[in-house]
Design an enzyme around this catalytic site. Sequence first.
Site, mmCIF file in Angstrom:
data_model
loop_
_atom_site.group_PDB
_atom_site.id
_atom_site.type_symbol
_atom_site.label_atom_id
_atom_site.label_comp_id
_atom_site.label_asym_id
_atom_site.label_seq_id
_atom_site.Cartn_x
_atom_site.Cartn_y
_atom_site.Cartn_z
ATOM 1 N N LYS A 6 41.387 30.115 37.041
ATOM 2 C CA LYS A 6 40.916 30.180 35.658
ATOM 3 C C LYS A 6 40.449 28.814 35.137
ATOM 4 O O LYS A 6 40.744 27.767 35.718
ATOM 5 C CB LYS A 6 42.012 30.769 34.755
ATOM 6 C CG LYS A 6 42.110 32.287 34.917
ATOM 7 C CD LYS A 6 43.092 32.914 33.958
ATOM 8 C CE LYS A 6 43.098 34.440 34.174
ATOM 9 N NZ LYS A 6 44.131 35.105 33.357
ATOM 10 N N ARG A 15 49.466 37.502 39.915
ATOM 11 C CA ARG A 15 48.154 38.143 40.104
ATOM 12 C C ARG A 15 47.185 37.082 40.605
ATOM 13 O O ARG A 15 46.937 36.090 39.924
ATOM 14 C CB ARG A 15 47.695 38.711 38.769
ATOM 15 C CG ARG A 15 46.353 39.431 38.799
ATOM 16 C CD ARG A 15 45.967 39.909 37.406
ATOM 17 N NE ARG A 15 44.723 40.651 37.424
ATOM 18 C CZ ARG A 15 43.520 40.090 37.366
ATOM 19 N NH1 ARG A 15 43.386 38.787 37.278
ATOM 20 N NH2 ARG A 15 42.444 40.847 37.382
HETATM 21 C C1 PT1 Z 1 45.786 38.317 33.511
HETATM 22 C C2 PT1 Z 1 44.481 38.864 33.762
HETATM 23 C C3 PT1 Z 1 44.384 40.280 33.905
HETATM 24 N N1 PT1 Z 1 43.372 38.098 33.858
HETATM 25 C C4 PT1 Z 1 46.699 40.472 33.568
HETATM 26 N N2 PT1 Z 1 45.510 41.049 33.816
HETATM 27 C C5 PT1 Z 1 42.174 38.689 34.057
HETATM 28 N N3 PT1 Z 1 47.820 41.247 33.464
HETATM 29 C C6 PT1 Z 1 42.083 40.079 34.203
HETATM 30 C C7 PT1 Z 1 39.361 31.748 32.390
HETATM 31 O O1 PT1 Z 1 39.999 31.084 31.555
HETATM 32 O O2 PT1 Z 1 45.969 37.022 33.362
HETATM 33 N N4 PT1 Z 1 46.848 39.126 33.427
HETATM 34 N N5 PT1 Z 1 43.183 40.850 34.126
HETATM 35 C C8 PT1 Z 1 40.931 37.831 34.152
HETATM 36 N N6 PT1 Z 1 40.577 37.279 32.891
HETATM 37 C C9 PT1 Z 1 40.206 35.934 32.735
HETATM 38 C C10 PT1 Z 1 40.618 35.230 31.612
HETATM 39 C C11 PT1 Z 1 39.492 35.291 33.737
HETATM 40 C C12 PT1 Z 1 40.344 33.875 31.505
HETATM 41 C C13 PT1 Z 1 39.188 33.944 33.620
HETATM 42 C C14 PT1 Z 1 39.628 33.217 32.506
HETATM 43 O O3 PT1 Z 1 38.548 31.247 33.167
#
Ligand code: PT1
Length: 273
Positions: free
Chosen positions: A212, A246
């Site tokens: 991330k 995850r």
């Molecule tokens: C997570 C999650 C998810 N993240 C759960 N499910 C994502 N339970 C999708 C960035 O800052 O943390 N927990 N499902 C993906 N979402 C992101 C959010 C991807 C922020 C990248 C960022 O780069």
Amino acid sequence: MQQLPILMGILNITPDSFYAGSRIKNNDAVLFKAQQMIEEGADWLDVGGESTRPGALPVSEQEELDRVIPVIEAIMARFDMSVSIDTNKAQVMKHALAAGASMINDIWALRQPDALSIAAQSDVPVCLMHMQGEPTTMQENPTYDEDILAVIKAFFEERIAACHQAGIARERLILDPGIGFGKTLPQNQTILKRLSELNDFGLPILIGVSRKTMIGQIVNKPADERLFGTLGATIVAVQNGATIIRTHDIGATADALKVMLSIGERNQYERII
Ligand code: PT1
């Protein structure tokens, strides 16, 4: 000794995923990726058809169903594997469960229409994630009037109560503070530093930090070069109580955590002399 956390492999069926390495073109490639993660030690595969990275646009219900249902069916047909469905839409949850998914992973924590009742009609575990705002705008200067851990705890209290009201047993719930969902780098760091405060709920804690932006902000590298940085954050998360991770990178995460766990907990009374 602490156990190896549950490893949840990310299987994105999205043309616009933030990490190109996890953007999958067709179902053969999806199954190849699934098999690789299974061989590397994944306990669950988290199948998602809508990107939720900052700025991502929503996907229609039909489009999301068309992306995820064939993949879940194919995984069920080929592998003996648990699948979680990463969605906030009630109909996608319902069809994914019918196709064989055995967990609901909802970044909206069952706040979208009918999600509570569909989850209540099933008996699978549910991950409730904290998000401030919504994906399209959540990273536009996120601020918290109160201590961020207090805000997240209050959110979990409210969602646990809503689940109870809807008939979802507390034992089915998993909590996730939502790294990167309406949070700045210092706010994400605070969450990981003080993660053990969430153990008060007595529920499993899931962390998704894989590649991330927060990692990129520290190591100044693009998503495809954030694995090593991710492992640093993952180790802290597990030392502070995360029990489900995850990740895009099952093998690397498993090795890093096996080494961490083999050494054991830090003993604050240890002396050199
Ligand atoms: C997570 C999650 C998810 N993240 C759960 N499910 C994502 N339970 C999708 C960035 O800052 O943390 N927990 N499902 C993906 N979402 C992101 C959010 C991807 C922020 C990248 C960022 O780069």
